[in-house]
Design a protein around this motif. Structure first.
Motif, short mmCIF file in Angstrom:
data_model
loop_
_atom_site.label_atom_id
_atom_site.label_comp_id
_atom_site.label_asym_id
_atom_site.label_seq_id
_atom_site.Cartn_x
_atom_site.Cartn_y
_atom_site.Cartn_z
N PRO A 222 38.37 36.85 -32.93
CA PRO A 222 37.08 36.23 -33.22
C PRO A 222 36.68 35.15 -32.21
O PRO A 222 37.54 34.45 -31.66
N LYS A 223 35.38 35.05 -31.99
CA LYS A 223 34.80 33.99 -31.17
C LYS A 223 33.63 33.39 -31.92
O LYS A 223 32.94 34.09 -32.67
N ILE A 224 33.41 32.11 -31.73
CA ILE A 224 32.21 31.45 -32.27
C ILE A 224 31.17 31.42 -31.17
O ILE A 224 31.41 30.92 -30.07
N ILE A 225 30.01 31.98 -31.47
CA ILE A 225 28.91 32.06 -30.52
C ILE A 225 27.86 30.99 -30.86
O ILE A 225 27.49 30.85 -32.03
N ILE A 226 27.41 30.27 -29.86
CA ILE A 226 26.39 29.23 -30.07
C ILE A 226 25.09 29.67 -29.42
O ILE A 226 25.05 30.01 -28.23
N LYS A 227 24.03 29.67 -30.21
CA LYS A 227 22.69 29.97 -29.70
C LYS A 227 21.85 28.71 -29.82
O LYS A 227 21.76 28.11 -30.90
N ARG A 228 21.23 28.33 -28.73
CA ARG A 228 20.42 27.10 -28.67
C ARG A 228 18.94 27.46 -28.72
O ARG A 228 18.51 28.44 -28.11
N TYR A 229 18.17 26.66 -29.46
CA TYR A 229 16.72 26.91 -29.53
C TYR A 229 16.06 26.51 -28.21
O TYR A 229 16.31 25.44 -27.66
N LYS A 230 15.20 27.39 -27.72
CA LYS A 230 14.44 27.11 -26.51
C LYS A 230 12.97 27.32 -26.78
O LYS A 230 12.58 28.28 -27.45
N GLN A 231 12.16 26.44 -26.23
CA GLN A 231 10.71 26.55 -26.39
C GLN A 231 10.15 27.65 -25.49
O GLN A 231 10.79 28.10 -24.54
N ARG A 232 8.94 28.05 -25.81
CA ARG A 232 8.24 29.01 -24.97
C ARG A 232 8.02 28.38 -23.59
O ARG A 232 7.65 27.22 -23.48
N TYR B 203 6.82 35.22 -15.46
CA TYR B 203 7.55 35.64 -16.67
C TYR B 203 7.42 34.58 -17.75
O TYR B 203 7.51 33.38 -17.48
N ILE B 204 7.20 35.03 -18.98
CA ILE B 204 7.09 34.11 -20.11
C ILE B 204 8.27 34.32 -21.05
O ILE B 204 8.47 35.43 -21.56
N ARG B 205 9.06 33.29 -21.24
CA ARG B 205 10.16 33.35 -22.20
C ARG B 205 9.63 32.94 -23.57
O ARG B 205 9.06 31.86 -23.73
N LYS B 206 9.79 33.79 -24.54
CA LYS B 206 9.34 33.48 -25.88
C LYS B 206 10.23 32.40 -26.50
O LYS B 206 11.41 32.29 -26.15
N SER B 207 9.68 31.62 -27.40
CA SER B 207 10.49 30.64 -28.09
C SER B 207 11.48 31.37 -29.00
O SER B 207 11.19 32.45 -29.52
#
Length: 244
Positions: free
Chosen positions: A115-125, A132-136
């Motif tokens: 097992p691994k713990i995965i971290i996802k960080r919130y990013k704004q648009r 290129y446009i990265r969606k939030s």
């Protein structure tokens, strides 16, 4: 776990012209784990203990042209902070913070499922120069990118219960010499953005997931949502977490 039929052997049951038997279909089904039955996940809460380290904070002389607009370095308290080319020192201070107590849920075997713990960080648009446009939304940082900010986007789990130190100060950036005016790293400066309703403390949303391997295939749990809240009410106010 009982021995299961290998993939190579299972494939031989379904070659052209074969008529698989009931028992062979049963072997195929039993060879895979139904995730609803496995029901694995993660329990997360802040530690009761508070930790502290000393950090020096720097801002790039030319933020627009710099690959990193700020630097945060763990150091020893000194009247003569380290000099870094193309950056100016804005603040040195002791930072109080909590760590995370994490516990695996379900029949996860450390040796077998890795097992691994995965971290996802919130990013704004964000719109890039290329158009290129990265969606939030929530994104897992590439390991190389995370390392550049003294963060990690995944942690190997060594025990079913463990204390995880993600060094939360690295999820914020200095905007001035005033600590409570720090903002989430990578965020765009918009009025009222990322201000926690209580005491107007800056915060950053995260999602934590458990990733496991079953027969060489990676599966991820439902995420645990939390906020890192900057402890900015006083010198000893710790960076904390709100799990929701």
């Amino acid at each position: 776990m009982e021995d299961i039929t290998t993939r190579s052997e299972l494939k031989t049951y379904f070659e052209t012209g074969d008529r698989p038997t009931q028992s062979q279909f049963s072997e195929l089904i039993d060879a895979y784990v139904h995730l609803n039955e496995f029901n694995f996940g993660l329990s997360v809460q802040p530690t009761s203990e508070t930790y502290r380290d000393y950090y020096d904070f720097y801002i790039a002389n030319e933020i627009e042209s710099s690959s990193a607009g700020h630097r945060i370095i763990k150091s020893l308290q000194s009247d003569n902070p380290q000099e870094i080319d193309n950056y100016f020192h804005v603040l040195g201070r002791e930072v109080f913070y909590k760590k995370l107590y994490v516990k695996l849920i379900g029949g996860i075997d450390i040796e077998e499922h890795k097992p691994k713990i995965i971290i996802k960080r919130y990013k704004q648009r964000k719109r890039y120069k290329s158009g290129y446009i990265r969606k939030s939304g929530f994104y897992q940082e590439k390991p190389k990118d995370a390392t550049g900010w003294n963060r990690k986007s995944e942690y190997v789990v060594t025990n079913k219960e463990m204390v995880l130190d993600i060094e939360p100060i690295h999820y914020f950036k200095p905007n001035s010499k005033i600590y409570k005016k720090f903002s989430p790293s990578g965020s765009l400066n918009r009025p009222g953005s990322f201000k926690y309703s209580i005491h107007s403390k800056p915060f950053l949303p995260l999602k934590l997931e458990v990733e496991i391997l079953i027969n060489g295939i990676a599966y991820r749990s439902q995420p645990v949502d939390l906020k890192i809240i900057l402890g900015s009410a006083g010198e000893t106010d710790a960076i904390n977490y709100l799990v929701y």
